[in-house]
Design an enzyme around this catalytic site. Structure first.
Site, mmCIF file in Angstrom:
data_model
loop_
_atom_site.group_PDB
_atom_site.id
_atom_site.type_symbol
_atom_site.label_atom_id
_atom_site.label_comp_id
_atom_site.label_asym_id
_atom_site.label_seq_id
_atom_site.Cartn_x
_atom_site.Cartn_y
_atom_site.Cartn_z
ATOM 1 N NE ARG A 254 -1.730 7.844 1.235
ATOM 2 C CZ ARG A 254 -0.845 7.385 0.393
ATOM 3 N NH1 ARG A 254 0.394 7.149 0.805
ATOM 4 N NH2 ARG A 254 -1.171 7.156 -0.855
ATOM 5 C CD GLU B 263 3.480 14.515 -5.584
ATOM 6 O OE1 GLU B 263 3.396 13.295 -5.439
ATOM 7 O OE2 GLU B 263 2.943 15.331 -4.814
ATOM 8 C CD GLU C 197 1.974 -0.126 -0.778
ATOM 9 O OE1 GLU C 197 1.609 0.818 -1.453
ATOM 10 O OE2 GLU C 197 2.513 -1.139 -1.254
ATOM 11 C CD GLU D 141 9.522 -6.662 4.005
ATOM 12 O OE1 GLU D 141 10.021 -5.963 4.901
ATOM 13 O OE2 GLU D 141 10.102 -7.632 3.502
ATOM 14 C CD GLU E 144 2.751 2.038 -7.108
ATOM 15 O OE1 GLU E 144 2.008 1.731 -6.146
ATOM 16 O OE2 GLU E 144 3.990 1.958 -7.042
ATOM 17 C CB ALA F 298 -1.288 6.993 -6.630
#
Length: 178
Positions: A63, A119, A140, A138, A92, A75
């Site tokens: 992250r 959100e 991830e 690509e 997902e 997610a």
């Protein structure tokens, strides 16, 4: 909005791939004015994937905002603001874990950062998982591992899992299903 607070303008500051950043111009009943930050996000969905033995599939991924890897439930963001959360969660699940399920049920809805962001994340539980194929983007890189509920709670209370959707989902799953 309440009678004491009124938005009198909104300016787009930045249009991003995932979020849009605005400055909202606010006026208050006492005559005061202020600018507030507002972040728009189209929404997301997440899933608690439960194996037949009760272990939960988790994903470890980098992250950027934290500059480290995190352990989370699978997610992702909605493909469009009107996409049903269950469709996104199902997609997902398969993309990130390589499992699919036709048995998803709603668990909770979260608003991640209500002070400045709209959100919304719909969280589902997936059971009767079927092995499929991981289909990552690509950019991830995701490791998948199964954990017992007790192992995950230990990681939460030790501060190893800090992702809010994951903490809320794991604890809600325990209360609702066990």
């Amino acid at each position: 909005m309440s009678e004491e607070i009124k938005r009198v303008g909104r300016d787009l500051v930045h249009k991003g791939a995932i979020i849009d950043v605005y400055t909202d111009h606010m006026e208050f009943s006492n005559g005061h004015r202020a600018d507030w930050d507002f972040i728009h996000h189209d929404g997301a969905a997440a899933v608690v994937p439960v194996l037949p033995d009760g272990r939960i599939l988790m994903v470890k991924q980098f992250r950027n905002a934290l500059d480290r890897e995190t352990l989370e439930i699978p997610a992702g963001k909605l493909d469009a603001p009107c996409e049903p959360g269950m469709e996104c969660a199902r997609r997902e699940l398969e993309e990130e874990t390589g499992y699919k399920s036709q048995e998803l049920s709603w668990l909770i809805t979260l608003r991640t950062t209500v002070a400045f962001c709209n959100e919304k994340i719909e969280i589902y539980v997936a059971k009767n998982l079927e092995a499929s194929k991981q289909n990552l983007d690509e950019d991830e890189f995701v490791d998948v591992k199964a954990y017992t509920l007790d192992e995950l709670k230990e990681k939460i209370y030790a501060g190893e899992i800090q992702d809010s959707k994951t903490v809320a989902a794991i604890l809600a799953y325990e209360v609702k299903y066990l």
